[in-house]
Design a protein around this motif. Structure first.
Motif, PDB file in Angstrom:
ATOM      1  N   ALA A   1       0.715  -2.569  10.168  1.00  0.00           N
ATOM      2  CA  ALA A   1      -1.390  -2.273   8.980  1.00  0.00           C
ATOM      3  C   ALA A   1      -2.217  -3.192   9.926  1.00  0.00           C
ATOM      4  O   ALA A   1      -1.452  -4.620  10.842  1.00  0.00           O
ATOM      5  CB  ALA A   1      -1.580  -2.521   7.545  1.00  0.00           C
ATOM      6  N   ASP A   2      -3.212  -3.538   9.887  1.00  0.00           N
ATOM      7  CA  ASP A   2      -4.357  -4.082  10.619  1.00  0.00           C
ATOM      8  C   ASP A   2      -4.470  -5.799   9.303  1.00  0.00           C
ATOM      9  O   ASP A   2      -4.548  -6.312  10.467  1.00  0.00           O
ATOM     10  CB  ASP A   2      -5.984  -3.718  10.930  1.00  0.00           C
ATOM     11  N   GLY A   3      -4.507  -5.590   8.375  1.00  0.00           N
ATOM     12  CA  GLY A   3      -4.176  -6.552   7.254  1.00  0.00           C
ATOM     13  C   GLY A   3      -4.043  -6.407   5.874  1.00  0.00           C
ATOM     14  O   GLY A   3      -3.838  -5.042   5.828  1.00  0.00           O
TER      15      GLY A   3
ATOM     16  N   HIS B   1       7.778   1.924  20.103  1.00  0.00           N
ATOM     17  CA  HIS B   1       6.282   2.205  19.674  1.00  0.00           C
ATOM     18  C   HIS B   1       5.574   1.284  18.166  1.00  0.00           C
ATOM     19  O   HIS B   1       6.603   1.363  17.190  1.00  0.00           O
ATOM     20  CB  HIS B   1       5.946   3.671  19.305  1.00  0.00           C
ATOM     21  N   VAL B   2       4.383   0.986  18.250  1.00  0.00           N
ATOM     22  CA  VAL B   2       3.570   0.586  16.883  1.00  0.00           C
ATOM     23  C   VAL B   2       2.789   1.154  15.781  1.00  0.00           C
ATOM     24  O   VAL B   2       2.170   1.395  17.075  1.00  0.00           O
ATOM     25  CB  VAL B   2       3.123  -0.603  17.317  1.00  0.00           C
ATOM     26  N   VAL B   3       2.936   2.175  14.529  1.00  0.00           N
ATOM     27  CA  VAL B   3       2.403   2.779  13.864  1.00  0.00           C
ATOM     28  C   VAL B   3       1.664   1.486  12.876  1.00  0.00           C
ATOM     29  O   VAL B   3       2.266   1.063  12.549  1.00  0.00           O
ATOM     30  CB  VAL B   3       2.896   3.869  13.380  1.00  0.00           C
ATOM     31  N   VAL B   4       0.166   1.778  13.627  1.00  0.00           N
ATOM     32  CA  VAL B   4      -0.739   0.557  12.801  1.00  0.00           C
ATOM     33  C   VAL B   4      -1.677   1.282  11.806  1.00  0.00           C
ATOM     34  O   VAL B   4      -2.867   2.842  11.442  1.00  0.00           O
ATOM     35  CB  VAL B   4      -1.378  -0.152  13.897  1.00  0.00           C
ATOM     36  N   VAL B   5      -1.449   1.463  10.039  1.00  0.00           N
ATOM     37  CA  VAL B   5      -2.060   1.814   9.389  1.00  0.00           C
ATOM     38  C   VAL B   5      -3.505   0.949   8.751  1.00  0.00           C
ATOM     39  O   VAL B   5      -3.876  -0.746   9.407  1.00  0.00           O
ATOM     40  CB  VAL B   5      -1.414   1.166   7.975  1.00  0.00           C
ATOM     41  N   LYS B   6      -4.530   1.657   9.231  1.00  0.00           N
ATOM     42  CA  LYS B   6      -5.697   1.025   8.597  1.00  0.00           C
ATOM     43  C   LYS B   6      -6.305   0.664   7.015  1.00  0.00           C
ATOM     44  O   LYS B   6      -6.847   1.907   6.263  1.00  0.00           O
ATOM     45  CB  LYS B   6      -6.990   1.644   9.295  1.00  0.00           C
ATOM     46  N   ARG B   7      -6.037  -0.898   6.545  1.00  0.00           N
ATOM     47  CA  ARG B   7      -6.860  -1.083   5.680  1.00  0.00           C
ATOM     48  C   ARG B   7      -7.646  -1.939   5.488  1.00  0.00           C
ATOM     49  O   ARG B   7      -8.286  -1.285   3.994  1.00  0.00           O
ATOM     50  CB  ARG B   7      -5.320  -1.655   5.569  1.00  0.00           C
ATOM     51  N   THR B   8      -7.426  -2.867   6.148  1.00  0.00           N
ATOM     52  CA  THR B   8      -9.151  -3.850   6.075  1.00  0.00           C
ATOM     53  C   THR B   8     -10.610  -3.222   6.781  1.00  0.00           C
ATOM     54  O   THR B   8     -10.937  -3.921   6.926  1.00  0.00           O
ATOM     55  CB  THR B   8      -8.269  -5.285   6.211  1.00  0.00           C
TER      56      THR B   8
ATOM     57  N   ILE C   1       0.514  -1.163   0.130  1.00  0.00           N
ATOM     58  CA  ILE C   1      -0.118   0.010   0.291  1.00  0.00           C
ATOM     59  C   ILE C   1       0.269   0.876  -0.436  1.00  0.00           C
ATOM     60  O   ILE C   1       1.908   1.486   0.188  1.00  0.00           O
ATOM     61  CB  ILE C   1      -0.558   0.266   0.684  1.00  0.00           C
ATOM     62  N   PRO C   2       0.763   2.469  -0.365  1.00  0.00           N
ATOM     63  CA  PRO C   2       1.280   4.046  -0.458  1.00  0.00           C
ATOM     64  C   PRO C   2       2.170   4.048   0.635  1.00  0.00           C
ATOM     65  O   PRO C   2       3.275   3.887   0.726  1.00  0.00           O
ATOM     66  CB  PRO C   2      -0.166   4.337  -0.761  1.00  0.00           C
ATOM     67  N   GLU C   3       1.571   3.985   1.672  1.00  0.00           N
ATOM     68  CA  GLU C   3       2.303   4.355   3.021  1.00  0.00           C
ATOM     69  C   GLU C   3       3.588   3.619   3.051  1.00  0.00           C
ATOM     70  O   GLU C   3       4.020   3.642   3.973  1.00  0.00           O
ATOM     71  CB  GLU C   3       1.280   3.821   4.452  1.00  0.00           C
TER      72      GLU C   3
ATOM     73  N   ILE D   1      -7.443 -12.033   3.957  1.00  0.00           N
ATOM     74  CA  ILE D   1      -6.771 -10.822   4.626  1.00  0.00           C
ATOM     75  C   ILE D   1      -5.764 -11.508   5.571  1.00  0.00           C
ATOM     76  O   ILE D   1      -5.976 -12.378   6.644  1.00  0.00           O
ATOM     77  CB  ILE D   1      -7.594 -10.088   5.881  1.00  0.00           C
ATOM     78  N   VAL D   2      -4.904 -10.972   5.170  1.00  0.00           N
ATOM     79  CA  VAL D   2      -3.090 -11.400   6.134  1.00  0.00           C
ATOM     80  C   VAL D   2      -3.207 -10.678   7.126  1.00  0.00           C
ATOM     81  O   VAL D   2      -3.209  -9.381   7.538  1.00  0.00           O
ATOM     82  CB  VAL D   2      -1.997 -10.921   5.343  1.00  0.00           C
ATOM     83  N   PRO D   3      -3.044 -11.407   8.507  1.00  0.00           N
ATOM     84  CA  PRO D   3      -2.994 -10.943  10.007  1.00  0.00           C
ATOM     85  C   PRO D   3      -2.504  -9.735  10.270  1.00  0.00           C
ATOM     86  O   PRO D   3      -1.471 -10.427  11.424  1.00  0.00           O
ATOM     87  CB  PRO D   3      -4.126 -11.544  10.286  1.00  0.00           C
TER      88      PRO D   3
END
Ligand code: 7RM
Length: 638
Positions: A184-186, A212-219, A140-142, A193-195
């Motif tokens: 990312a979430d997935g 820290h964990v930065v989490v992108v919301k994808r799924t 993904i672009p992120e 969906i890959v978890p």
């Protein structure tokens, strides 16, 4: 030479229109680079932006070569800011296509904006120059945004392919002692969906360096967020400033670490250094892909591999190119997804892997035939030797016999393409990677380091430094020396077998440990596999050596048939006869097994090591890079 007939399938000149417009038009470039290696690369470096020019082009502290010493440069600046005061400011940098069919385009200015914002986010999390950041994201672009944000502030990224397990992720985080994990979430893969967040949580059970964990919301599915540790990408980005000056880095500062599997269980952390890497990937992108401003360039690799680092992110963006990026699988929702994307965006340059092409062959010509592929003008391959018949199929069915094919040989360690055609001038032979890029000295030597006669197989070594070469192995300079510089005095040892033919063309034969020795005859697995693939029923083949009482080693072949063919005793006889005919009796397989899938690494390379271990009843060792367990089971049961 054995197998000569299967390796000589004609010669292919670049079409005259291609030739006329090509960036590299003249053979003189080879002499130019040979005459003055440092001058050649300095000229390329001069096309990029430096905060401070280098004092010396090359410092030869063998084997720790250092490029553009004393120079100050930033890779992110060269991929973004450099284009902003030109017309490219509003040019598409990344055209992204999600697997479910969503899409998004970033201009250079927009990408610069996002990267700068995320760079500020990293700073706010305490990330400083030299800190390591592990990135575990889908396509993904992120993902490129996070990489370029690290590069912008001088943090060292370590991208871990999204298909890796929690354990593999944990090992890589711990080796790098990363401070921040970006995930990312997935992610989507073949509609499932890959978890990723779940894997990350598991990995972090024992990864004390992560703050820290930065989490992108994808799924969008529900994932637990650990208070104080886990933060959402979109929350952090909301208030981040888009002003973040790029940090002037020493040319020799590390840009990233990328782990690659070795022969032992412990993955090697290949370290790439800023100045040399960006210059090397910049120039090879330009010359090998004949990259022009009008192009729509698509490299289908995952950014989790070196191919994606060098030829999706750094090389093409440093050129100001328009890059297509696709999130998902080639067969989702149908076998024509790649061709749909080529048609949708008008892709002009397509760079993919032989393993993908063999899958397309298996699925049948009707899928690409459904689409208008006439925008394509150049094709490329990377990752494995390409069988001549697979090359011809790619040339005819995808390229409509008008696109040159650049078969590019290189490695995670080399950072950039080293052996390759230059599409405007090279006369191609299907299955050969042509010859070393200007300024690269490659040789084929025997085990004592002496050059072998033309036509004979031996070890491929590189005898001159090149800008994108690895700087070291992370925290393990001794292993770096031992692994790459101890076999042949003064030369970089690639671990690949090769032969050079009478015209000076290089033929890659696969990894050296894949070599089979039948009654004293050295056969590259590639030769037997190409013979099998030249049979009309065969889509893909892998051969391994098996112990044989008389011959020393015999040959076991695993064969995947095209969809319209079925296994039978007659076909087995026919295949054996066919190999006898094209190579000679010496190469006749002792056993032929039919399988649906070959065991492959997640980047698509056939894992002969595993097949050999199963065949000989040995422990199969580290399988963390294996794509599908099911393929092992199949080999085991045959
Ligand atoms: C770019 C990449 C490196 C290994 C290398 C070879 C094999 C790659 C080709 C090839 C024959 C090619 N990096 N390889 N490209 N073999 N022809 N054009 O794949 O580090 O993941 O793998 O891949 O064996 O040593 S890698």
């Amino acid at each position: 030479m054995p197998g000569e007939e299967i390796f000589e399938k004609g010669r292919f000149e670049p079409p005259s229109e291609f030739k006329e417009k090509a960036i590299v038009k003249s053979e003189s470039i080879y002499e130019e680079a040979e005459r003055d290696l440092e001058g050649f690369w300095a000229k390329a470096a001069d096309e990029l932006h430096w905060f401070k020019k280098w004092d010396r082009v090359l410092e030869r502290n063998h084997p720790f070569y250092r490029w553009f010493v004393g120079g100050k440069i930033n890779a992110s600046y060269n991929c973004l800011d450099r284009h902003l005061d030109t017309w490219r400011k509003n040019k598409a940098a990344i055209i992204w296509e999600g697997e479910p069919g969503d899409s998004k385009t970033y201009t250079y200015q927009q990408l610069h904006h996002e990267v700068s914002k995320f760079a500020n986010v990293l700073k706010s999390l305490g990330v400083k120059k030299g800190d390591r950041v592990t990135i575990y994201l889908p396509m993904i672009p992120e993902l490129p945004i996070a990489m370029l944000a690290c590069a912008r502030i001088g943090a060292i990224h370590s991208v871990v392919f999204g298909g890796f397990s929690a354990q593999a992720l944990q090992d890589r985080i711990n080796d790098a002692e990363a401070k921040v994990l970006i995930t990312a979430d997935g992610g989507y893969r073949r509609g499932k969906i890959v978890p990723l967040k779940k894997n990350s949580d598991e990995a972090l059970e024992n990864a004390p360096s992560i703050e820290h964990v930065v989490v992108v919301k994808r799924t969008g599915e529900d994932v637990p967020m650990k208070e104080g540790r886990d933060l959402w990408w979109h929350d952090l980005m909301k208030n981040a400033s888009h002003v973040c000056e790029a940090e002037p880095m020493d040319s020799t500062d590390p840009l990233f670490i990328l782990y690659t599997s070795g022969t032992t269980g412990k993955p090697k952390g290949v370290v790439h250094l800023t100045g040399g890497y960006i210059v090397g990937t910049y120039l090879t992108s330009k010359y090998v892909f004949d990259l022009k401003d009008e192009d729509i360039y698509w490299c289908t690799a995952d950014i989790g591999w070196i191919t994606g680092h060098s030829y999706i992110v750094y090389g093409p963006l440093a050129n100001g190119a328009t890059v297509v990026m696709y999130e998902g699988a080639p067969d989702y929702p149908q076998y024509d997804r790649f061709w749909e994307i080529v048609e949708k965006y008008g892709v002009t340059i397509l760079y993919t892997a032989p393993t993908a092409i063999r899958a397309f062959i298996k699925w049948g010509e009707e899928w690409p035939k459904k689409h208008d592929l006439s925008s394509l003008r150049l094709l490329g391959t990377v990752g494995e030797p390409i069988n001549p018949d697979v090359w011809l199929w790619y040339y005819r069915v995808i390229g409509n016999e008008k696109c040159p094919i650049v078969d590019t040989w290189w490695q995670t360690e080399t950072g950039m393409i080293l052996i390759t055609p230059l599409p405007g001038i090279s006369v191609l032979k299907p299955g050969s990677a042509y010859r070393p890029f200007p300024g690269i000295k490659a040789e084929v030597v025997d085990d004592d380091g002496n050059p072998v006669p033309r036509g004979q197989a031996g070890n491929l070594v590189i005898k001159s430094p090149w800008p994108a070469m690895l700087g070291t192995l992370y925290k393990d300079p001794e292993r770096y020396k031992r692994q790459y510089w101890s076999q042949v005095e003064g030369a970089y040892f690639t671990g690949d077998g090769a032969r050079i033919d009478e015209d000076g063309y290089f033929w890659l034969l696969g990894r050296i440990d894949d070599v089979i020795n039948v009654s004293g005859h050295r056969l590259g697995t590639m030769e037997v596999e190409s013979a099998l693939v030249s049979h009309e029923a065969v889509a893909e083949a892998a051969v391994v050596g098996i112990p044989h009482e008389i011959k020393g080693q015999g040959i076991a072949a695993y064969v995947v048939l095209k969809e319209e063919f079925k296994p039978s005793d007659d076909l087995t006889k026919d295949l054996k006869m066919h190999v006898r005919k094209v190579i000679g009796p010496i190469a006749t397989p002792d056993e032929i097994h039919y399988v649906d899938k070959l065991p492959k690494t997640r980047s698509g390379k056939i894992m002969r090591r595993i097949m050999r271990a199963i065949k000989t009843g040995k422990d199969i060792g580290d399988v963390s890079t294996l794509e599908e367990e099911a393929a092992i089971k199949e080999v085991r049961e045959k």
